[in-house]
Write a protein that holds these residues in place. Sequence first.
Motif, PDB file in Angstrom:
ATOM      1  N   ALA A 105      45.299  34.124  35.499  1.00 10.78           N
ATOM      2  CA  ALA A 105      46.263  35.101  35.763  1.00 10.78           C
ATOM      3  C   ALA A 105      46.503  35.242  37.385  1.00 10.78           C
ATOM      4  O   ALA A 105      47.905  35.677  38.222  1.00 10.78           O
ATOM      5  N   ASN A 106      45.164  35.151  37.934  1.00 14.67           N
ATOM      6  CA  ASN A 106      45.402  34.897  39.693  1.00 14.67           C
ATOM      7  C   ASN A 106      45.703  33.826  39.683  1.00 14.67           C
ATOM      8  O   ASN A 106      46.279  34.025  40.660  1.00 14.67           O
ATOM      9  N   TYR A 107      45.778  32.644  39.494  1.00  9.86           N
ATOM     10  CA  TYR A 107      46.532  31.060  40.393  1.00  9.86           C
ATOM     11  C   TYR A 107      48.336  31.610  39.826  1.00  9.86           C
ATOM     12  O   TYR A 107      48.827  31.342  40.566  1.00  9.86           O
ATOM     13  N   ALA A 108      48.349  32.652  38.689  1.00 10.47           N
ATOM     14  CA  ALA A 108      50.006  32.913  38.076  1.00 10.47           C
ATOM     15  C   ALA A 108      50.038  33.395  39.251  1.00 10.47           C
ATOM     16  O   ALA A 108      51.620  33.440  39.739  1.00 10.47           O
ATOM     17  N   GLU A 109      49.459  34.392  39.701  1.00  6.83           N
ATOM     18  CA  GLU A 109      49.907  35.569  40.398  1.00  6.83           C
ATOM     19  C   GLU A 109      50.756  34.577  41.856  1.00  6.83           C
ATOM     20  O   GLU A 109      51.677  35.337  42.328  1.00  6.83           O
ATOM     21  N   VAL A 110      49.265  34.191  41.966  1.00  4.63           N
ATOM     22  CA  VAL A 110      50.031  33.453  43.777  1.00  4.63           C
ATOM     23  C   VAL A 110      51.002  32.259  43.630  1.00  4.63           C
ATOM     24  O   VAL A 110      51.936  32.133  44.187  1.00  4.63           O
ATOM     25  N   LEU A 111      50.663  31.570  42.416  1.00  2.41           N
ATOM     26  CA  LEU A 111      51.946  30.570  42.850  1.00  2.41           C
ATOM     27  C   LEU A 111      53.332  31.021  41.780  1.00  2.41           C
ATOM     28  O   LEU A 111      54.429  30.779  42.130  1.00  2.41           O
TER      29      LEU A 111
ATOM     30  N   TRP B 111      38.151  40.226  44.761  1.00  2.00           N
ATOM     31  CA  TRP B 111      37.269  38.447  45.284  1.00  2.00           C
ATOM     32  C   TRP B 111      38.101  37.679  43.783  1.00  2.00           C
ATOM     33  O   TRP B 111      38.152  36.533  44.287  1.00  2.00           O
ATOM     34  N   PRO B 112      38.394  37.983  42.466  1.00  2.00           N
ATOM     35  CA  PRO B 112      39.367  36.812  41.959  1.00  2.00           C
ATOM     36  C   PRO B 112      40.234  36.377  42.060  1.00  2.00           C
ATOM     37  O   PRO B 112      39.895  35.027  42.529  1.00  2.00           O
ATOM     38  N   LEU B 113      41.131  37.018  42.839  1.00  2.00           N
ATOM     39  CA  LEU B 113      41.882  37.116  43.490  1.00  2.00           C
ATOM     40  C   LEU B 113      42.573  36.217  44.828  1.00  2.00           C
ATOM     41  O   LEU B 113      42.523  35.214  44.634  1.00  2.00           O
ATOM     42  N   GLY B 114      40.898  36.281  45.159  1.00  2.00           N
ATOM     43  CA  GLY B 114      40.388  35.514  47.061  1.00  2.00           C
ATOM     44  C   GLY B 114      40.285  34.324  46.603  1.00  2.00           C
ATOM     45  O   GLY B 114      40.883  33.465  47.272  1.00  2.00           O
ATOM     46  N   ALA B 115      39.395  34.564  45.773  1.00  2.00           N
ATOM     47  CA  ALA B 115      38.850  32.818  45.213  1.00  2.00           C
ATOM     48  C   ALA B 115      40.026  32.072  44.547  1.00  2.00           C
ATOM     49  O   ALA B 115      40.030  30.950  44.592  1.00  2.00           O
ATOM     50  N   ALA B 116      40.849  32.335  43.817  1.00  2.00           N
ATOM     51  CA  ALA B 116      41.837  31.867  43.345  1.00  2.00           C
ATOM     52  C   ALA B 116      42.935  31.068  44.564  1.00  2.00           C
ATOM     53  O   ALA B 116      43.465  30.241  44.717  1.00  2.00           O
TER      54      ALA B 116
ATOM     55  N   MET C  98      31.157  28.306  41.623  1.00  2.00           N
ATOM     56  CA  MET C  98      31.150  29.887  41.626  1.00  2.00           C
ATOM     57  C   MET C  98      32.326  30.354  42.069  1.00  2.00           C
ATOM     58  O   MET C  98      32.602  31.343  41.344  1.00  2.00           O
ATOM     59  N   THR C  99      32.892  29.588  43.570  1.00  2.00           N
ATOM     60  CA  THR C  99      33.920  30.340  43.785  1.00  2.00           C
ATOM     61  C   THR C  99      34.999  30.345  42.827  1.00  2.00           C
ATOM     62  O   THR C  99      36.153  31.160  42.312  1.00  2.00           O
ATOM     63  N   PHE C 100      34.867  29.008  42.096  1.00  2.00           N
ATOM     64  CA  PHE C 100      35.844  28.579  41.266  1.00  2.00           C
ATOM     65  C   PHE C 100      36.093  28.961  39.984  1.00  2.00           C
ATOM     66  O   PHE C 100      36.717  29.887  39.373  1.00  2.00           O
ATOM     67  N   MET C 101      35.203  29.178  39.593  1.00  2.00           N
ATOM     68  CA  MET C 101      34.254  29.897  38.165  1.00  2.00           C
ATOM     69  C   MET C 101      34.741  31.599  38.496  1.00  2.00           C
ATOM     70  O   MET C 101      35.847  32.025  37.585  1.00  2.00           O
ATOM     71  N   LEU C 102      34.427  32.322  39.444  1.00  2.00           N
ATOM     72  CA  LEU C 102      34.937  33.415  39.593  1.00  2.00           C
ATOM     73  C   LEU C 102      36.604  33.725  40.046  1.00  2.00           C
ATOM     74  O   LEU C 102      37.203  34.593  38.919  1.00  2.00           O
ATOM     75  N   SER C 103      37.606  32.642  39.992  1.00  2.00           N
ATOM     76  CA  SER C 103      38.752  33.007  40.238  1.00  2.00           C
ATOM     77  C   SER C 103      39.719  33.229  39.219  1.00  2.00           C
ATOM     78  O   SER C 103      40.945  33.419  38.970  1.00  2.00           O
ATOM     79  N   PHE C 104      38.829  32.871  38.172  1.00  2.00           N
ATOM     80  CA  PHE C 104      39.309  32.827  36.065  1.00  2.00           C
ATOM     81  C   PHE C 104      38.628  34.950  36.258  1.00  2.00           C
ATOM     82  O   PHE C 104      39.474  34.654  35.135  1.00  2.00           O
ATOM     83  N   ASN C 105      38.063  35.294  36.883  1.00  2.00           N
ATOM     84  CA  ASN C 105      37.840  36.595  36.486  1.00  2.00           C
ATOM     85  C   ASN C 105      38.982  37.216  36.156  1.00  2.00           C
ATOM     86  O   ASN C 105      39.788  37.246  37.323  1.00  2.00           O
ATOM     87  N   SER C 106      38.530  38.675  35.346  1.00  2.00           N
ATOM     88  CA  SER C 106      40.068  38.964  35.693  1.00  2.00           C
ATOM     89  C   SER C 106      39.840  40.313  36.490  1.00  2.00           C
ATOM     90  O   SER C 106      38.592  40.378  37.308  1.00  2.00           O
TER      91      SER C 106
ATOM     92  N   LYS D 298      50.225  35.688  59.535  1.00  2.00           N
ATOM     93  CA  LYS D 298      48.602  35.799  58.385  1.00  2.00           C
ATOM     94  C   LYS D 298      49.311  34.641  58.001  1.00  2.00           C
ATOM     95  O   LYS D 298      49.979  34.383  57.422  1.00  2.00           O
ATOM     96  N   VAL D 299      47.625  33.922  57.694  1.00  2.00           N
ATOM     97  CA  VAL D 299      48.042  32.676  57.265  1.00  2.00           C
ATOM     98  C   VAL D 299      46.302  33.024  55.307  1.00  2.00           C
ATOM     99  O   VAL D 299      45.755  34.366  56.035  1.00  2.00           O
ATOM    100  N   VAL D 300      46.961  30.962  55.313  1.00  2.00           N
ATOM    101  CA  VAL D 300      45.670  31.646  54.138  1.00  2.00           C
ATOM    102  C   VAL D 300      44.634  32.473  54.142  1.00  2.00           C
ATOM    103  O   VAL D 300      43.694  33.344  53.277  1.00  2.00           O
ATOM    104  N   SER D 301      44.115  31.595  55.606  1.00  2.00           N
ATOM    105  CA  SER D 301      41.787  31.917  55.438  1.00  2.00           C
ATOM    106  C   SER D 301      42.318  33.618  55.567  1.00  2.00           C
ATOM    107  O   SER D 301      41.402  34.241  55.387  1.00  2.00           O
ATOM    108  N   THR D 302      43.310  34.303  56.469  1.00  2.00           N
ATOM    109  CA  THR D 302      43.143  35.771  56.491  1.00  2.00           C
ATOM    110  C   THR D 302      43.361  36.580  55.551  1.00  2.00           C
ATOM    111  O   THR D 302      43.231  37.815  55.142  1.00  2.00           O
ATOM    112  N   THR D 303      44.192  35.756  54.500  1.00  2.41           N
ATOM    113  CA  THR D 303      44.926  36.477  53.093  1.00  2.41           C
ATOM    114  C   THR D 303      43.379  36.015  52.787  1.00  2.41           C
ATOM    115  O   THR D 303      43.319  37.473  52.216  1.00  2.41           O
ATOM    116  N   VAL D 304      42.596  35.438  52.214  1.00  2.00           N
ATOM    117  CA  VAL D 304      41.781  35.451  51.648  1.00  2.00           C
ATOM    118  C   VAL D 304      40.510  36.171  51.841  1.00  2.00           C
ATOM    119  O   VAL D 304      39.781  36.910  51.421  1.00  2.00           O
TER     120      VAL D 304
END
Length: 285
Positions: A51-57, A251-256, A29-37, A235-241
């Motif tokens: 877009a969420n993965y592109a924003e992070v990378l 939520w989508p960006l946090g899931a990504a 469910m988290t994986f699917m959520l990461s693709f939502n806008s 800040k580390v990844v877990s606190t960023t999420v």
Amino acid sequence: MTTQTSRAWLLSAPALVLFAVLLLVPLLMTFMLSFNSFDFYGGIGTDLSLANYAEVLGDSYFYEIFGRTFLIALITTAICAAIGVPQAYILYRMSPFWRSITVLIVIGPLLISVVVRTLGWAILLGNKGVINTALMDIGLIERPIRMMYTSGGIVLALVHVMVPFMVLAVWAALQRQDPATEAAAESLGARPRTIFFRIILPQAIPGVLSGSLIVFSLSASAFATPAILGGRRVKVVSTTVYDEFLNTLNWPLGAAIAMLLLVAVLIVMLSWNSLVERRYGEVFE
């Protein structure tokens, strides 16, 4: 499928169902959520994209956070290995009575709630904490040393709780070694240091490997300790999420970010496992 195989699958079915419900389904469910806008006014949208993965990378801010996270995990793993291997060897050489007492002491940090344990470190490391107050009272320092809200404070607290995983993993590996090898080395005139580095340590490599994988993965994904001791400054990844899910509600960006952390940890673990296994095979050829 044979009767014995069918029985094994039936006996494993409850655990497999529980594993799927509690881990695989939320992960999917988290994986699917990461693709939502996401829109700050409209919330989570139904449009699917990368877009969420592109924003992070594509943002150096996230590279810094990931780099800090893995650096903290790597330093924690190295310190735990340096402490855990000798401690496991001492535990291996103890009598059964003292070994049982020592094991209880070693796993003591795991018996305390992570929040309580981390708050205890906050009391010790604060500007007006026990350590700074004691150092100022005896005249060694004139002003408090900043230990809270630093990467060093996070590493110190993580080492405190991660060392038992390393000790137990190495100790289990030492339990499988042949005691006759030490006796043979002693009979040939080898010194204790030579025996440790040429006989004991190579046989402990499987334990160091498994312990390192456990410590690294748990340190990279730790949340409570970095959140309390790192605060908003480190800040580390877990606190960023956490911030993306509960503060900005993106939520989508946090899931990504969470999925990228999972993939990165898996890549590091598989690479480390492959590297050490090759080295391990060369030692015992």
